[in-house]
Each structure stands twice: as C-alpha cells, then as structure tokens.
Design a protein around this motif. Structure first.
Motif, PDB file in Angstrom:
ATOM      1  N   ILE A  45       0.835  -1.323  -0.043  1.00  0.00           N
ATOM      2  CA  ILE A  45       0.009   0.119  -0.104  1.00  0.00           C
ATOM      3  C   ILE A  45       0.876   1.436  -0.006  1.00  0.00           C
ATOM      4  O   ILE A  45       0.608   2.370  -0.627  1.00  0.00           O
ATOM      5  CB  ILE A  45      -0.991  -0.154   1.255  1.00  0.00           C
ATOM      6  N   ARG A  48       2.063   2.051  -3.429  1.00  0.00           N
ATOM      7  CA  ARG A  48       1.081   2.297  -4.391  1.00  0.00           C
ATOM      8  C   ARG A  48       0.798   3.999  -3.947  1.00  0.00           C
ATOM      9  O   ARG A  48       0.591   4.555  -4.819  1.00  0.00           O
ATOM     10  CB  ARG A  48      -0.114   1.751  -4.099  1.00  0.00           C
ATOM     11  N   ILE A  49       0.896   4.371  -2.598  1.00  0.00           N
ATOM     12  CA  ILE A  49       0.687   5.893  -2.442  1.00  0.00           C
ATOM     13  C   ILE A  49       1.762   6.637  -3.025  1.00  0.00           C
ATOM     14  O   ILE A  49       1.650   7.786  -3.508  1.00  0.00           O
ATOM     15  CB  ILE A  49       0.909   5.956  -0.839  1.00  0.00           C
ATOM     16  N   PHE A  52       0.977   6.757  -6.629  1.00  0.00           N
ATOM     17  CA  PHE A  52      -0.015   7.827  -6.867  1.00  0.00           C
ATOM     18  C   PHE A  52       0.464   9.275  -7.029  1.00  0.00           C
ATOM     19  O   PHE A  52       0.039   9.799  -7.662  1.00  0.00           O
ATOM     20  CB  PHE A  52      -1.035   7.584  -5.695  1.00  0.00           C
ATOM     21  N   GLN A  68       5.365  12.439   1.627  1.00  0.00           N
ATOM     22  CA  GLN A  68       4.199  11.750   1.708  1.00  0.00           C
ATOM     23  C   GLN A  68       4.203  11.399   3.499  1.00  0.00           C
ATOM     24  O   GLN A  68       3.157  11.273   3.910  1.00  0.00           O
ATOM     25  CB  GLN A  68       4.739  10.306   1.269  1.00  0.00           C
ATOM     26  N   TYR A  93      -8.270   8.009  -5.162  1.00  0.00           N
ATOM     27  CA  TYR A  93      -6.940   7.509  -4.502  1.00  0.00           C
ATOM     28  C   TYR A  93      -7.243   6.338  -3.633  1.00  0.00           C
ATOM     29  O   TYR A  93      -6.131   5.417  -3.684  1.00  0.00           O
ATOM     30  CB  TYR A  93      -6.676   8.744  -3.402  1.00  0.00           C
ATOM     31  N   VAL A  97      -4.890   3.061  -4.263  1.00  0.00           N
ATOM     32  CA  VAL A  97      -3.784   2.520  -3.490  1.00  0.00           C
ATOM     33  C   VAL A  97      -4.014   1.177  -2.888  1.00  0.00           C
ATOM     34  O   VAL A  97      -2.956   0.337  -2.194  1.00  0.00           O
ATOM     35  CB  VAL A  97      -3.486   3.545  -2.230  1.00  0.00           C
TER      36      VAL A  97
END
Length: 242
Positions: A45, A48-49, A52, A68, A93, A97
């Motif tokens: 995750i 993936r954040i 993004f 982040q 979003y 994610v």
C-alpha cells in the motif's frame, strides 16, 4: 508502565479478564493489527501511495517520500494531506492505493476462534477503505465475525488520531467508549480513545520481528494512554476468552 502480556500465565489471566469484564464492544484497527506487522500488505500500500504521488506531481519516488511522511504525520493519513493541500479525489486515491495482491495472507483460524469467543459486538475502525477492510478480513478468514466496519469515508475523511474521527465512530455505531476496548498498532491512535474511557491495547511487533517504523510510531510502554501492550494478539484474546 502498561502491563505487557505476551501470553499471560494462568495466574494472571483472572486479573486480565477482570479488567475486561465490563467490555461489550471490541474494536480492532485493521492494518498491522489484525495481521502480522511483518506481512507485506502495508509495504505494498505504501508503494502504491508513492506511485500515486509520482503520477500526481511528476517527481521521483525519493523526492516524494518525505512529503508523503509529512502528510501522514501531520494529518493522520497521506490522503488527508493531499485532500487538504491539493484537492485530490479521495475515492480515486483509495481505489488506487488499495489495489494490491493479498494472497500472501493466510487464513488465521486461531485468530478467528479467539475473536468469535469474545462476548459482545466486534467492529473494525480503520483509516483505510471499507473495501480494503472487507477484502483483507476475507483473506484472513475473519470477515464474518464483524458487525460493521467504520472506514475513512464514514469518518468524512477525518483520520485517526483526530478526536472528530472517534466521535463520529461512537455516534454512528452507537458505541459507549467506557464499555469498549480498542486494539491498535499505533500508540498515538490510542490517546483520544483512552481519554474517552476506552480500554486500550497496543499491538506491538512479535519478538524477533524487524519492522520499519518512524521514531514517533514506536512506544516505550510507559505512555499513560496504553492500558495494555501485547505482541501476541491471538494469545491475548484467548486468555480473555478462557
């Protein structure tokens, strides 16, 4: 210092159960609480954040990691920071994610039996999405045990540890905090619940587990808002049910 129970001895089980005798609502965080903190779900995750944000800002991963983490620390989630400062579409979003492979998680029959044996309601309180919570709980074989899931959307995107997130949770699911226990892996997410009367349990990494954490995410065990600390969630719950 909060009592630390890895697997309470028989002599300590009665005292432990007495502390939970009034509890009729059992609330669990999802990520890194209901599954081992060495599992690969959160790193997936997290990656993936970052991806993004790379697509959003056009910068490389190394440049974005600090931003982040800044949003995560300041707002409770990176999502909240991106919403507040860049007006992103939250549902886009969340879908992005949480689009991960969960097959590395095995059914946890011992955890399922331990949760099932608890008297009263069982709920999930997560800063993630309802879909992510359902799919992850299914992979663990525990999805059928929970009455409801209160996710970041239900909280109107106000994340733990903000007081408003908990107040919305209490009101929406009619939870009396003084008769509820909360299991969490982040110590700061237990400050408000403890102040509101919840019995708080910090779920720490198991002995020997190497878990990457920010300094502020690591508890000393002396925090006044931690009623209990355990690095064996299943053993802790089994002791309560025996």
């Amino acid at each position: 210092m909060a009592p630390h129970f890895d697997a309470p001895p028989a002599s300590g089980e009665k005292a432990l159960k007495d502390r939970f005798a009034h509890i009729d609502t059992w609330v669990f965080d999802l990520d890194n609480t209901l599954y081992p903190q060495t599992a690969d779900l959160w790193p997936k995750i997290d990656a993936r954040i970052t991806l993004f944000m790379m697509r959003l800002f056009g910068l490389d991963a190394i440049s974005l990691r600090a931003l982040q983490k800044h949003y995560y620390l300041r707002y409770g989630t990176t999502l909240r920071g991106l919403m507040m400062e860049h007006d992103i579409d939250a549902e886009v979003y969340l879908k992005f994610v949480h689009d991960i492979d969960r097959s590395s998680l095995a059914h946890n029959h011992s955890l399922a039996e331990a949760i099932a044996a608890l008297p009263g309601r069982k709920l999930i309180l997560t800063n993630g999405s309802r879909h992510h919570a359902i799919e992850t709980a299914k992979q663990l074989g525990i999805d059928h045990l929970f009455e409801d899931i209160f996710d970041i959307i239900a909280a109107d995107f106000i994340a733990k540890p903000e007081e408003a997130a908990y107040e919305r949770f209490f009101a929406h699911l009619k939870v009396d905090p003084e008769r509820a226990a909360l299991f969490e892996d982040l110590p700061r997410n237990l400050i408000v619940p403890h102040a509101r009367g919840m019995t708080t349990v910090l779920v720490a990494p198991a002995v020997g587990e190497e878990v990457e954490r920010e300094a502020w995410e690591i508890a000393t065990g002396e925090e006044p808002h931690l009623d209990f600390v355990t690095n064996d969630l299943v053993g802790f719950l089994e002791a309560l049910a025996r």
